[in-house]
Scaffold this motif. Structure first.
Motif, PDB file in Angstrom:
ATOM      1  N   LEU A   1      38.629 -33.366 -60.526  1.00  0.00           N
ATOM      2  CA  LEU A   1      37.313 -33.539 -61.131  1.00  0.00           C
ATOM      3  C   LEU A   1      37.022 -35.018 -61.330  1.00  0.00           C
ATOM      4  O   LEU A   1      37.932 -35.838 -61.421  1.00  0.00           O
ATOM      5  N   SER A   2      35.766 -35.355 -61.418  1.00  0.00           N
ATOM      6  CA  SER A   2      35.370 -36.740 -61.652  1.00  0.00           C
ATOM      7  C   SER A   2      35.905 -37.202 -63.006  1.00  0.00           C
ATOM      8  O   SER A   2      35.773 -36.501 -64.014  1.00  0.00           O
ATOM      9  N   ALA A   3      36.503 -38.389 -63.017  1.00  0.00           N
ATOM     10  CA  ALA A   3      37.130 -38.866 -64.258  1.00  0.00           C
ATOM     11  C   ALA A   3      37.048 -40.387 -64.328  1.00  0.00           C
ATOM     12  O   ALA A   3      38.047 -41.079 -64.371  1.00  0.00           O
ATOM     13  N   ASP A   4      35.837 -40.924 -64.359  1.00  0.00           N
ATOM     14  CA  ASP A   4      35.681 -42.363 -64.418  1.00  0.00           C
ATOM     15  C   ASP A   4      35.774 -42.913 -65.840  1.00  0.00           C
ATOM     16  O   ASP A   4      35.832 -44.122 -66.046  1.00  0.00           O
ATOM     17  N   ASN A   5      35.779 -42.020 -66.834  1.00  0.00           N
ATOM     18  CA  ASN A   5      35.917 -42.463 -68.219  1.00  0.00           C
ATOM     19  C   ASN A   5      36.442 -41.296 -69.065  1.00  0.00           C
ATOM     20  O   ASN A   5      36.892 -40.299 -68.531  1.00  0.00           O
ATOM     21  N   TRP A   6      36.373 -41.444 -70.407  1.00  0.00           N
ATOM     22  CA  TRP A   6      36.930 -40.434 -71.318  1.00  0.00           C
ATOM     23  C   TRP A   6      35.909 -39.364 -71.696  1.00  0.00           C
ATOM     24  O   TRP A   6      36.138 -38.592 -72.626  1.00  0.00           O
ATOM     25  N   ARG A   7      34.768 -39.303 -71.007  1.00  0.00           N
ATOM     26  CA  ARG A   7      33.793 -38.272 -71.303  1.00  0.00           C
ATOM     27  C   ARG A   7      34.411 -36.892 -71.060  1.00  0.00           C
ATOM     28  O   ARG A   7      35.114 -36.683 -70.072  1.00  0.00           O
ATOM     29  N   ASP A   8      34.151 -35.961 -71.950  1.00  0.00           N
ATOM     30  CA  ASP A   8      34.720 -34.604 -71.890  1.00  0.00           C
ATOM     31  C   ASP A   8      36.237 -34.594 -72.085  1.00  0.00           C
ATOM     32  O   ASP A   8      36.898 -33.623 -71.741  1.00  0.00           O
ATOM     33  N   CYS A   9      36.778 -35.684 -72.621  1.00  0.00           N
ATOM     34  CA  CYS A   9      38.217 -35.761 -72.907  1.00  0.00           C
ATOM     35  C   CYS A   9      38.416 -36.051 -74.392  1.00  0.00           C
ATOM     36  O   CYS A   9      37.823 -36.988 -74.921  1.00  0.00           O
ATOM     37  N   ILE A  10      39.238 -35.249 -75.046  1.00  0.00           N
ATOM     38  CA  ILE A  10      39.554 -35.483 -76.452  1.00  0.00           C
ATOM     39  C   ILE A  10      41.055 -35.276 -76.630  1.00  0.00           C
ATOM     40  O   ILE A  10      41.540 -34.148 -76.635  1.00  0.00           O
ATOM     41  N   PRO A  11      41.803 -36.344 -76.772  1.00  0.00           N
ATOM     42  CA  PRO A  11      43.251 -36.201 -76.987  1.00  0.00           C
ATOM     43  C   PRO A  11      43.544 -35.792 -78.420  1.00  0.00           C
ATOM     44  O   PRO A  11      42.631 -35.639 -79.242  1.00  0.00           O
ATOM     45  N   GLY A  12      44.814 -35.610 -78.718  1.00  0.00           N
ATOM     46  CA  GLY A  12      45.212 -35.334 -80.088  1.00  0.00           C
ATOM     47  C   GLY A  12      45.400 -36.635 -80.852  1.00  0.00           C
ATOM     48  O   GLY A  12      45.342 -37.729 -80.290  1.00  0.00           O
ATOM     49  N   SER A  13      45.627 -36.512 -82.148  1.00  0.00           N
ATOM     50  CA  SER A  13      45.861 -37.698 -82.965  1.00  0.00           C
ATOM     51  C   SER A  13      47.102 -37.472 -83.813  1.00  0.00           C
ATOM     52  O   SER A  13      47.912 -36.591 -83.528  1.00  0.00           O
ATOM     53  N   VAL A  14      47.250 -38.253 -84.850  1.00  0.00           N
ATOM     54  CA  VAL A  14      48.451 -38.200 -85.668  1.00  0.00           C
ATOM     55  C   VAL A  14      48.076 -38.035 -87.134  1.00  0.00           C
ATOM     56  O   VAL A  14      46.941 -38.294 -87.525  1.00  0.00           O
TER      57      VAL A  14
ATOM     58  N   THR B   1      51.019 -28.396 -78.532  1.00  0.00           N
ATOM     59  CA  THR B   1      49.712 -27.757 -78.666  1.00  0.00           C
ATOM     60  C   THR B   1      49.386 -27.496 -80.130  1.00  0.00           C
ATOM     61  O   THR B   1      48.258 -27.755 -80.591  1.00  0.00           O
ATOM     62  N   LEU B   2      50.353 -26.998 -80.884  1.00  0.00           N
ATOM     63  CA  LEU B   2      50.120 -26.753 -82.304  1.00  0.00           C
ATOM     64  C   LEU B   2      49.928 -28.055 -83.056  1.00  0.00           C
ATOM     65  O   LEU B   2      49.138 -28.119 -84.009  1.00  0.00           O
ATOM     66  N   SER B   3      50.631 -29.109 -82.659  1.00  0.00           N
ATOM     67  CA  SER B   3      50.408 -30.419 -83.275  1.00  0.00           C
ATOM     68  C   SER B   3      48.985 -30.898 -83.005  1.00  0.00           C
ATOM     69  O   SER B   3      48.327 -31.465 -83.876  1.00  0.00           O
TER      70      SER B   3
ATOM     71  N   PRO C   1      50.518 -33.644 -69.465  1.00  0.00           N
ATOM     72  CA  PRO C   1      49.100 -33.906 -69.660  1.00  0.00           C
ATOM     73  C   PRO C   1      48.801 -35.128 -70.534  1.00  0.00           C
ATOM     74  O   PRO C   1      47.945 -35.925 -70.214  1.00  0.00           O
ATOM     75  N   PHE C   2      49.503 -35.263 -71.650  1.00  0.00           N
ATOM     76  CA  PHE C   2      49.227 -36.417 -72.499  1.00  0.00           C
ATOM     77  C   PHE C   2      50.481 -36.902 -73.214  1.00  0.00           C
ATOM     78  O   PHE C   2      50.955 -37.984 -72.982  1.00  0.00           O
ATOM     79  N   GLY C   3      51.042 -36.094 -74.073  1.00  0.00           N
ATOM     80  CA  GLY C   3      52.249 -36.489 -74.793  1.00  0.00           C
ATOM     81  C   GLY C   3      51.916 -37.043 -76.158  1.00  0.00           C
ATOM     82  O   GLY C   3      51.639 -38.241 -76.313  1.00  0.00           O
ATOM     83  N   LEU C   4      51.910 -36.166 -77.173  1.00  0.00           N
ATOM     84  CA  LEU C   4      51.540 -36.605 -78.515  1.00  0.00           C
ATOM     85  C   LEU C   4      52.529 -37.609 -79.080  1.00  0.00           C
ATOM     86  O   LEU C   4      52.176 -38.446 -79.907  1.00  0.00           O
TER      87      LEU C   4
ATOM     88  N   PHE D   1      55.144 -15.171 -86.303  1.00  0.00           N
ATOM     89  CA  PHE D   1      54.989 -16.616 -86.458  1.00  0.00           C
ATOM     90  C   PHE D   1      55.139 -17.032 -87.923  1.00  0.00           C
ATOM     91  O   PHE D   1      54.565 -16.433 -88.820  1.00  0.00           O
ATOM     92  N   THR D   2      55.922 -18.084 -88.142  1.00  0.00           N
ATOM     93  CA  THR D   2      56.077 -18.674 -89.475  1.00  0.00           C
ATOM     94  C   THR D   2      55.787 -20.163 -89.378  1.00  0.00           C
ATOM     95  O   THR D   2      56.335 -20.860 -88.525  1.00  0.00           O
ATOM     96  N   GLN D   3      54.942 -20.656 -90.261  1.00  0.00           N
ATOM     97  CA  GLN D   3      54.604 -22.078 -90.234  1.00  0.00           C
ATOM     98  C   GLN D   3      55.756 -22.902 -90.794  1.00  0.00           C
ATOM     99  O   GLN D   3      56.244 -22.631 -91.884  1.00  0.00           O
ATOM    100  N   THR D   4      56.146 -23.922 -90.046  1.00  0.00           N
ATOM    101  CA  THR D   4      57.212 -24.813 -90.488  1.00  0.00           C
ATOM    102  C   THR D   4      56.751 -26.257 -90.560  1.00  0.00           C
ATOM    103  O   THR D   4      57.514 -27.128 -90.932  1.00  0.00           O
ATOM    104  N   ARG D   5      55.500 -26.518 -90.149  1.00  0.00           N
ATOM    105  CA  ARG D   5      54.985 -27.877 -90.140  1.00  0.00           C
ATOM    106  C   ARG D   5      53.658 -27.957 -90.890  1.00  0.00           C
ATOM    107  O   ARG D   5      52.872 -27.012 -90.882  1.00  0.00           O
ATOM    108  N   GLU D   6      53.435 -29.087 -91.512  1.00  0.00           N
ATOM    109  CA  GLU D   6      52.180 -29.314 -92.217  1.00  0.00           C
ATOM    110  C   GLU D   6      51.191 -30.014 -91.294  1.00  0.00           C
ATOM    111  O   GLU D   6      51.597 -30.665 -90.324  1.00  0.00           O
ATOM    112  N   PRO D   7      49.889 -29.940 -91.590  1.00  0.00           N
ATOM    113  CA  PRO D   7      49.294 -29.167 -92.678  1.00  0.00           C
ATOM    114  C   PRO D   7      49.265 -27.677 -92.331  1.00  0.00           C
ATOM    115  O   PRO D   7      49.008 -27.308 -91.181  1.00  0.00           O
TER     116      PRO D   7
END
Length: 373
Positions: free
Chosen positions: A154-167, A22-24, A283-286, A45-51
């Protein structure tokens, strides 16, 4: 420099430690979303990852659960000061991520706040809660992938209303020019990789059981490397011991390696031939996204959200929790019966940071228009 009219987004995670996807995800969406981004976490909480992000710290509590009334109360207590922050500054947006963040977002919406959005990161057991939340929040509830929407009915015929994470940009590697060749005459050893925390729902034992089912000849041509640590919890440590016992039971000591936590995963993705992602209903898996951007194909269970990315290209799937089926796929790769999958980089465009950042910028701008209207 940020635009002076840019919104300030308060990302409510409520984490006590800098671990987990989730933090990623939050970090991946903050680079190009046109906003000032603040991370709401617990005092210790201490940040250990960038950014590294600007932090807003709150009292320790259970913000990642809805099971107990006390956990829900911990989250609801935060609504009082959040209302003041959102009310005094109309260009502030609440973005809930954890279960507690979703609960807060629903209550704020019921109280009439329009500058609220939530992202669903889990396939939760309380489906009714998320279905109710979707009726209240509508397009302000964002899912990671179509598979997650289907999970909630829920209706899920495409990626509308879906935003995955990136790298991060440094994870984007050209990958191997030519995929490895496997077959009866090949001396190539298949290197499988696993990436993620050591917890039961990741189902790492499926890989070990599958390796244990291979013939001695095939087993000599494969190895498994895992990066990631157990959580600092008894149940996670017990699961890690169970995995070590399986290695001994199946006599896999020579082909299984546990490397623990690694900050830089570029060498790992370059080393492995195939990322194995055996989780159940993740759910996804970064790590899947990271692998694909590194040019490494994925072998995943068919219940994970990332399976939507592995159709006809980018990797293969196997039936969830079926170690025998996984062993069969591995054997068919080693025998040359199954062609080794290749990553189609053009298919990854919807996962590019600038593309996803632009989508979030549009959502935040829409919330501002509604709030300031």
């Amino acid at each position: 420099m940020h635009d002076i009219n840019a919104p300030t987004v308060l990302h409510f995670v409520g984490a006590g430690r800098d671990v987990g996807g989730t933090l990623s995800y939050v970090r991946s969406l903050t680079r190009q979303n046109g906003a000032r981004n603040v991370l709401i976490v617990q005092k210790g909480f201490t940040q250990t990852r960038e950014p590294y992000m600007r932090l807003l710290k709150i009292k320790e509590g259970d913000y990642g659960s809805l099971v107990s009334p006390m956990a829900a109360l911990d989250s609801l207590k935060q609504i009082f000061w959040l209302r003041r922050k959102l009310g005094r500054h109309p260009r502030r947006i609440f973005h809930g991520h954890s279960r507690g963040g979703v609960l807060i977002g629903i209550v704020l919406a019921l109280l009439g706040y329009k500058n609220v959005v939530v992202t669903i990161h889990i396939n939760g057991s309380q489906r009714w809660f998320y279905q109710l939340g979707h009726r209240i929040l509508k397009d302000r509830m964002i899912f990671l992938c179509p598979a997650m929407k289907r999970y909630y009915g829920l209706s899920a015929d495409n990626w509308r209303d879906c935003i995955p994470g990136s790298v991060t940009p440094k994870m984007r590697r050209p990958g191997k020019t030519n995929p490895p060749f496997f077959g009866p005459q090949s001396e190539q050893k298949l290197t499988l990789g696993g990436c993620g925390i050591v917890v039961a729902w990741k189902r790492w034992e499926i890989i070990l059981e599958a390796l244990g089912m291979l013939s001695r000849d095939l087993r000599s041509r494969v190895r498994f490397v895992h990066v990631g640590d157990p959580l600092d919890e008894a149940i996670s440590k017990e699961y890690a011991q169970r995995l070590r016992n399986l290695v001994t039971q199946h006599q896999l000591e020579d082909i299984v390696e546990w490397r623990g936590h690694q900050n830089d995963l570029n060498d790992f993705y370059s080393e492995i031939d195939l990322l194995v992602h055996p989780a159940e209903n993740e759910p996804f898996g970064l790590s899947v996204v990271e692998a694909l951007f590194a040019g490494t194909p994925v072998l995943a269970s068919d219940s994970v959200g990332a399976a939507d990315l592995l159709k006809k290209e980018n990797g293969l799937t196997f039936p969830t929790n079926d170690a025998r089926a996984l062993a069969s796929v591995i054997a068919s790769i080693l025998s040359g019966e199954t062609p080794f999958p290749r990553v189609n980089r053009q298919s990854l465009r919807p996962l590019e940071p600038d593309y996803l950042g632009a989508r979030w910028a549009e959502i935040y701008a829409r919330l501002m228009d509604r709030t300031l209207a």
